[in-house]
Write a protein that holds these residues in place. Structure first.
Motif, PDB file in Angstrom:
ATOM      1  N   ALA A  13       0.742  -1.237  -0.015  1.00  0.00           N
ATOM      2  CA  ALA A  13       0.057  -0.030   0.123  1.00  0.00           C
ATOM      3  C   ALA A  13       0.876   1.212  -0.238  1.00  0.00           C
ATOM      4  O   ALA A  13       1.885   1.302   0.696  1.00  0.00           O
ATOM      5  CB  ALA A  13      -0.968   0.046   1.172  1.00  0.00           C
ATOM      6  N   LYS A  16      -2.157   3.626   3.155  1.00  0.00           N
ATOM      7  CA  LYS A  16      -2.415   2.381   4.036  1.00  0.00           C
ATOM      8  C   LYS A  16      -3.742   2.142   4.450  1.00  0.00           C
ATOM      9  O   LYS A  16      -4.621   3.084   4.595  1.00  0.00           O
ATOM     10  CB  LYS A  16      -1.573   2.538   5.084  1.00  0.00           C
ATOM     11  N   TYR A  17      -4.131   1.124   4.392  1.00  0.00           N
ATOM     12  CA  TYR A  17      -5.210   0.537   5.244  1.00  0.00           C
ATOM     13  C   TYR A  17      -4.861   0.263   6.470  1.00  0.00           C
ATOM     14  O   TYR A  17      -4.019  -0.514   7.010  1.00  0.00           O
ATOM     15  CB  TYR A  17      -5.768  -0.804   4.522  1.00  0.00           C
ATOM     16  N   LYS A  20     -10.523  -1.115  11.089  1.00  0.00           N
ATOM     17  CA  LYS A  20     -11.533  -1.569  10.486  1.00  0.00           C
ATOM     18  C   LYS A  20     -12.996  -1.018  11.310  1.00  0.00           C
ATOM     19  O   LYS A  20     -12.923  -0.708  12.419  1.00  0.00           O
ATOM     20  CB  LYS A  20     -11.847  -3.139  10.842  1.00  0.00           C
ATOM     21  N   LYS A  71      -7.266 -18.796   9.872  1.00  0.00           N
ATOM     22  CA  LYS A  71      -7.545 -17.951   8.878  1.00  0.00           C
ATOM     23  C   LYS A  71      -8.130 -18.568   7.723  1.00  0.00           C
ATOM     24  O   LYS A  71      -9.169 -18.280   7.196  1.00  0.00           O
ATOM     25  CB  LYS A  71      -6.548 -17.035   8.342  1.00  0.00           C
ATOM     26  N   SER A 106      -0.094 -12.306   3.481  1.00  0.00           N
ATOM     27  CA  SER A 106      -1.515 -12.440   3.664  1.00  0.00           C
ATOM     28  C   SER A 106      -2.231 -11.962   2.563  1.00  0.00           C
ATOM     29  O   SER A 106      -3.249 -12.651   2.074  1.00  0.00           O
ATOM     30  CB  SER A 106      -2.253 -12.155   4.964  1.00  0.00           C
ATOM     31  N   SER A 138      -8.575 -11.660   4.182  1.00  0.00           N
ATOM     32  CA  SER A 138      -7.667 -10.470   4.720  1.00  0.00           C
ATOM     33  C   SER A 138      -7.862  -9.291   3.723  1.00  0.00           C
ATOM     34  O   SER A 138      -7.809  -9.163   2.677  1.00  0.00           O
ATOM     35  CB  SER A 138      -6.251 -11.139   4.481  1.00  0.00           C
ATOM     36  N   GLY A 139      -7.919  -8.113   4.571  1.00  0.00           N
ATOM     37  CA  GLY A 139      -8.384  -6.867   3.786  1.00  0.00           C
ATOM     38  C   GLY A 139      -7.515  -6.641   2.770  1.00  0.00           C
ATOM     39  O   GLY A 139      -8.039  -6.439   1.633  1.00  0.00           O
ATOM     40  N   SER A 140      -6.158  -6.599   2.982  1.00  0.00           N
ATOM     41  CA  SER A 140      -5.251  -6.282   1.819  1.00  0.00           C
ATOM     42  C   SER A 140      -5.334  -7.043   0.446  1.00  0.00           C
ATOM     43  O   SER A 140      -4.944  -6.659  -0.431  1.00  0.00           O
ATOM     44  CB  SER A 140      -4.099  -6.187   2.388  1.00  0.00           C
ATOM     45  N   ARG A 143      -7.064  -5.926  -2.620  1.00  0.00           N
ATOM     46  CA  ARG A 143      -6.262  -5.144  -3.651  1.00  0.00           C
ATOM     47  C   ARG A 143      -5.328  -6.137  -4.775  1.00  0.00           C
ATOM     48  O   ARG A 143      -4.951  -5.539  -5.803  1.00  0.00           O
ATOM     49  CB  ARG A 143      -5.306  -4.254  -2.964  1.00  0.00           C
ATOM     50  N   SER A 191      -0.654  -7.284  12.111  1.00  0.00           N
ATOM     51  CA  SER A 191      -1.291  -6.040  11.675  1.00  0.00           C
ATOM     52  C   SER A 191      -2.678  -6.325  12.264  1.00  0.00           C
ATOM     53  O   SER A 191      -3.312  -5.041  12.651  1.00  0.00           O
ATOM     54  CB  SER A 191      -1.283  -5.878  10.104  1.00  0.00           C
ATOM     55  N   ARG A 192      -3.312  -7.250  12.317  1.00  0.00           N
ATOM     56  CA  ARG A 192      -4.654  -7.039  12.794  1.00  0.00           C
ATOM     57  C   ARG A 192      -4.977  -6.735  14.306  1.00  0.00           C
ATOM     58  O   ARG A 192      -5.786  -5.933  14.487  1.00  0.00           O
ATOM     59  CB  ARG A 192      -5.333  -8.841  12.575  1.00  0.00           C
ATOM     60  N   MET A 195      -3.855  -2.928  14.235  1.00  0.00           N
ATOM     61  CA  MET A 195      -4.744  -1.798  14.017  1.00  0.00           C
ATOM     62  C   MET A 195      -5.823  -1.906  14.819  1.00  0.00           C
ATOM     63  O   MET A 195      -6.627  -0.728  15.041  1.00  0.00           O
ATOM     64  CB  MET A 195      -5.035  -1.984  12.235  1.00  0.00           C
ATOM     65  N   ASP A 282       5.296  -1.546   6.579  1.00  0.00           N
ATOM     66  CA  ASP A 282       4.111  -1.817   6.969  1.00  0.00           C
ATOM     67  C   ASP A 282       4.119  -2.506   8.396  1.00  0.00           C
ATOM     68  O   ASP A 282       4.913  -1.833   9.065  1.00  0.00           O
ATOM     69  CB  ASP A 282       3.590  -3.102   5.862  1.00  0.00           C
TER      70      ASP A 282
HETATM   71  C1  2P0 Z   1      -1.811  -2.276   4.179  1.00  0.00           C
HETATM   72  N1  2P0 Z   1      -1.388  -3.335   6.374  1.00  0.00           N
HETATM   73  O1  2P0 Z   1      -2.642  -1.445   3.642  1.00  0.00           O
HETATM   74  C2  2P0 Z   1      -1.657  -2.184   5.455  1.00  0.00           C
HETATM   75  C3  2P0 Z   1      -0.528  -1.540   5.972  1.00  0.00           C
HETATM   76  C4  2P0 Z   1      -0.387  -3.448   7.232  1.00  0.00           C
HETATM   77  C5  2P0 Z   1      -0.099  -2.209   7.069  1.00  0.00           C
HETATM   78  O2  2P0 Z   1      -3.155  -4.513   5.253  1.00  0.00           O
HETATM   79  O3  2P0 Z   1      -6.991  -8.229   9.511  1.00  0.00           O
HETATM   80  O4  2P0 Z   1      -3.221  -8.588   6.753  1.00  0.00           O
HETATM   81  O5  2P0 Z   1      -6.437  -9.573   7.359  1.00  0.00           O
HETATM   82  O6  2P0 Z   1      -7.701  -7.460   7.136  1.00  0.00           O
HETATM   83  O7  2P0 Z   1      -4.798  -7.213   5.400  1.00  0.00           O
HETATM   84  C6  2P0 Z   1      -2.119  -5.640   6.598  1.00  0.00           C
HETATM   85  O8  2P0 Z   1      -3.218  -6.174   7.029  1.00  0.00           O
HETATM   86  O9  2P0 Z   1      -5.306  -7.427   7.779  1.00  0.00           O
HETATM   87  C7  2P0 Z   1      -2.451  -4.560   6.022  1.00  0.00           C
HETATM   88  P1  2P0 Z   1      -6.504  -8.105   7.991  1.00  0.00           P
HETATM   89  P2  2P0 Z   1      -4.191  -7.441   6.745  1.00  0.00           P
HETATM   90  O10 2P0 Z   1      -1.249  -3.070   3.299  1.00  0.00           O
END
Ligand code: 2P0
Length: 332
Positions: A13, A16-17, A20, A71, A106, A138-140, A143, A191-192, A195, A282
């Protein structure tokens, strides 16, 4: 039995995400914007079979325990529920990373699993539907369905939260990302968990959210105008803001190690020397440096005074998910 296979690449990213608003549906607090890379990917085969009595997960040929499988199992349960399937599955994943440096992602893993499930069950999902499904793992991962630049639209519901490709006239092909692998020996905050703690306790979180719209606008305009400096500056600033939120969490934490700070300082020094490059980080101490492809060799040479060649891994822009249907959907 029903089998399917897919390959998905990891993404980093630039905006960044981080946080939630719905943990069950994995709906994010803010939109994010990423670049999919070609150097790290996951290939996953999934087999749904009526002879299986439970789900199983093999990573690089090694059977994973219940905790490591959680997961994956949760994702398979969702697929079963969503698509009226009653069979258990075996998931066989291979992570292709240049070193065993803990870069398994992930994002690529859950995107590949979503694709493999779609192929195995002949779901015929569109990229948008696949992105929504991957998001639940997993959110990311949502993308990683797309190559090049992608924006995850946070949406307001399961239906409306998914990533989309950003039209870029292939400008991403001029860009590269250099990973600087540093080891910190510090216990990880996933990261879960990180955040979640930040959203719930950090007094800086409101500041993070209030800066997102401007950062996204700047990044998208930079992509439209192929303006590397503008994209780099907003990438670096956004990463610093995200990491700033962790310092004000309770208990506070950081993903930075002393070596991370060293790399940041070297990036600033490279810029002062006339080499444009910008860092992002990250949920771990490794630093990723955005650089134009034409300057990658010079950046590597500059950093080679401080890091071994094994610590410097470069990647170019990568493709979106590939379903490998030739192995898929055989019935017996
Ligand atoms: C990202 N990260 O945008 C951000 C920046 C880490 C820091 O997305 O809980 O494994 O599975 O949705 O996607 C890493 O978090 O978390 C992440 P879940 P994910 O890339």
């Amino acid at each position: 039995m029903y089998t399917g296979k897919a390959r998905a690449y990891t993404n980093i990213a630039l905006i960044k995400y981080w946080g939630k608003k719905d943990e069950h549906l994995i709906l994010p607090m803010n939109n994010s914007l990423s670049l999919t890379l070609d150097a790290f990917y996951t290939e996953t085969t999934v087999e749904f079979n009526k002879s299986f009595t439970e789900d199983s997960f093999f990573l690089d040929g090694i059977k994973q325990d219940q905790k490591q499988t959680a997961k994956i199992t949760a994702f398979l349960a969702l697929v079963r529920q969503q698509y009226q399937v009653s069979l258990f599955a075996k998931v066989d994943s291979r992570n292709f990373v240049p070193t065993a440096a803990g870069l398994a992602s992930s994002a690529s893993g859950l995107a590949a699993l979503a694709g493999a499930c779609s192929a195995a069950l002949n779901l015929g999902l569109t990229d948008k539907e696949l992105s929504r499904l991957a998001r639940r793992g997993s959110g990311s991962a949502c993308r990683s369905i797309f190559g090049g630049f992608a924006e995850w639209q946070k949406g307001a519901s399961d239906q409306t939260s998914f990533a989309e490709a950003i039209v870029s006239d292939n400008w991403e092909q001029d860009l590269a990302m250099l990973f600087v692998l540093v080891d910190d020996g510090i216990k990880d905050v996933s990261s879960r968990d990180g955040m979640k703690r930040t959203v719930e306790t950090s007094s800086f979180y409101a500041g993070w959210l209030s800066s997102i719209d401007a950062d996204l606008k700047t990044a998208k305009q930079a992509i439209a105008e192929k303006d590397f400096t503008a994209l780099g500056e907003v990438t670096e600033a956004n990463a610093l803001r995200m990491h700033g939120t962790t310092l004000a969490a309770n208990p506070p934490f950081t993903y930075w190690s002393p070596e991370s700070l060293t790399v940041m300082q070297l990036v600033r020094q490279a810029r002062q020397n006339g080499l444009p490059c910008y860092f992002t980080m990250d949920a771990g101490p490794n630093v990723k440096i955005l650089v134009e492809k034409k300057n990658l060799a010079a950046l590597k040479q500059f950093l080679a005074h401080h890091f071994s060649s094994e610590q410097l891994i470069s990647a170019n822009a990568g493709p979106g998910i590939t379903l490998l249907p030739e192995e898929g959907s055989e019935k017996s």
